[in-house]
Design an enzyme around this catalytic site. Sequence first.
Site, mmCIF file in Angstrom:
data_model
loop_
_atom_site.group_PDB
_atom_site.id
_atom_site.type_symbol
_atom_site.label_atom_id
_atom_site.label_comp_id
_atom_site.label_asym_id
_atom_site.label_seq_id
_atom_site.Cartn_x
_atom_site.Cartn_y
_atom_site.Cartn_z
ATOM 1 N N ARG A 16 0.827 -1.205 0.000
ATOM 2 C CA ARG A 16 0.000 0.000 0.000
ATOM 3 C C ARG A 16 0.867 1.264 0.000
ATOM 4 N NH1 ARG A 16 -2.959 3.104 4.247
ATOM 5 N NH2 ARG A 16 -4.908 3.885 3.323
ATOM 6 N N HIS A 19 0.492 4.174 -2.691
ATOM 7 C CA HIS A 19 0.155 5.547 -2.316
ATOM 8 C C HIS A 19 1.262 6.527 -2.677
ATOM 9 C CE1 HIS A 19 -3.573 5.230 0.435
ATOM 10 N NE2 HIS A 19 -3.523 4.188 -0.365
#
Length: 327
Positions: A68, A72
């Site tokens: 993640r 991001h």
Amino acid sequence: MAALSSSNSFASTFVLFVLLFTFLPAFSNAQLSSTFYNTRCPLAQTAINSAVLQAVAAERRMAASLIRLHFHDCFVQGCDASILLDEQASATSERDALQNRDSVRGFEVIESAKATLEGLCPGVVSCADILAVAARDASAAVGGPSWTVKLGRRDSTTASRDEAERDLPLFTSTLQEHISNFAAKGLNTRDLVALSGSHTIGQAQCFTFRDRIYDDGSDIDAGFAATRKSTCPAAAGNGDSNLAPLDLVTPTLFDNVYFRNLIEKKGLLQSDQVLFSGGSTDSIVREYNSNAVTFRADFANAMIKMGEISPLTGEDGVIRRICRSLN
């Protein structure tokens, strides 16, 4: 006049050719390459892998957090490690964006790998490249696919909270918002569904799925909702940060059960369930549910594509010696 025009045209074309020929090597040298550190820091990927394996062994959830973290990063200003800059380094730290605040994790793993690399080959390996390799190794550490990571990214000197809040998906995103968001980054609907499959691991905070499990009109399996209510109180502000696995069946194993969950209306986040809600991505969800090999291959390919979103290369950007600061 015709002869003069022809002469000018020839001269312009010749100058353009010379310019292109002159600068072609610079463009070529700026491309990402899987062998980028082979000479200057041959142990780079080994050092990163060691840091990742140690972190995942200590906390299985860290695998999802590292994947993640890379995602991001790449969706904001490109894959430039801007997400790692803290508020002291950047007045508009991306860590403070709504989609990241109190949820994005794994910074210490990246810093650990960076510290080791600074001892091996100072000022050579970028934080952006560490993020890319760490995401790959995190996937493999929990049974997911591996892939060849092209390297040569450099680090940004800026971050953008505004861009993070504009471009990062929300847990309330609709299917069309997802599709538009990914398309803006050069990713298609197949990439969207494949990358969403990373939610086969990891956890979500109560406030991100409370409305879904307590909404009687929600397209959610009743038994599944009841199970999630046990750790997520109905009242806002009560247990907001309580965690629940995104995949209740195999929460720490990278597999394709996530897609079966969507078909059974057991997607924890509304932004996941919209991938199987009568829209254009339903067929891809069905395909990945029935063919784990295809999902794994598409996930790896999508991660490669995502990892090459607008990287800083060549003389652009810097190589940070500490990833969280502009040293």
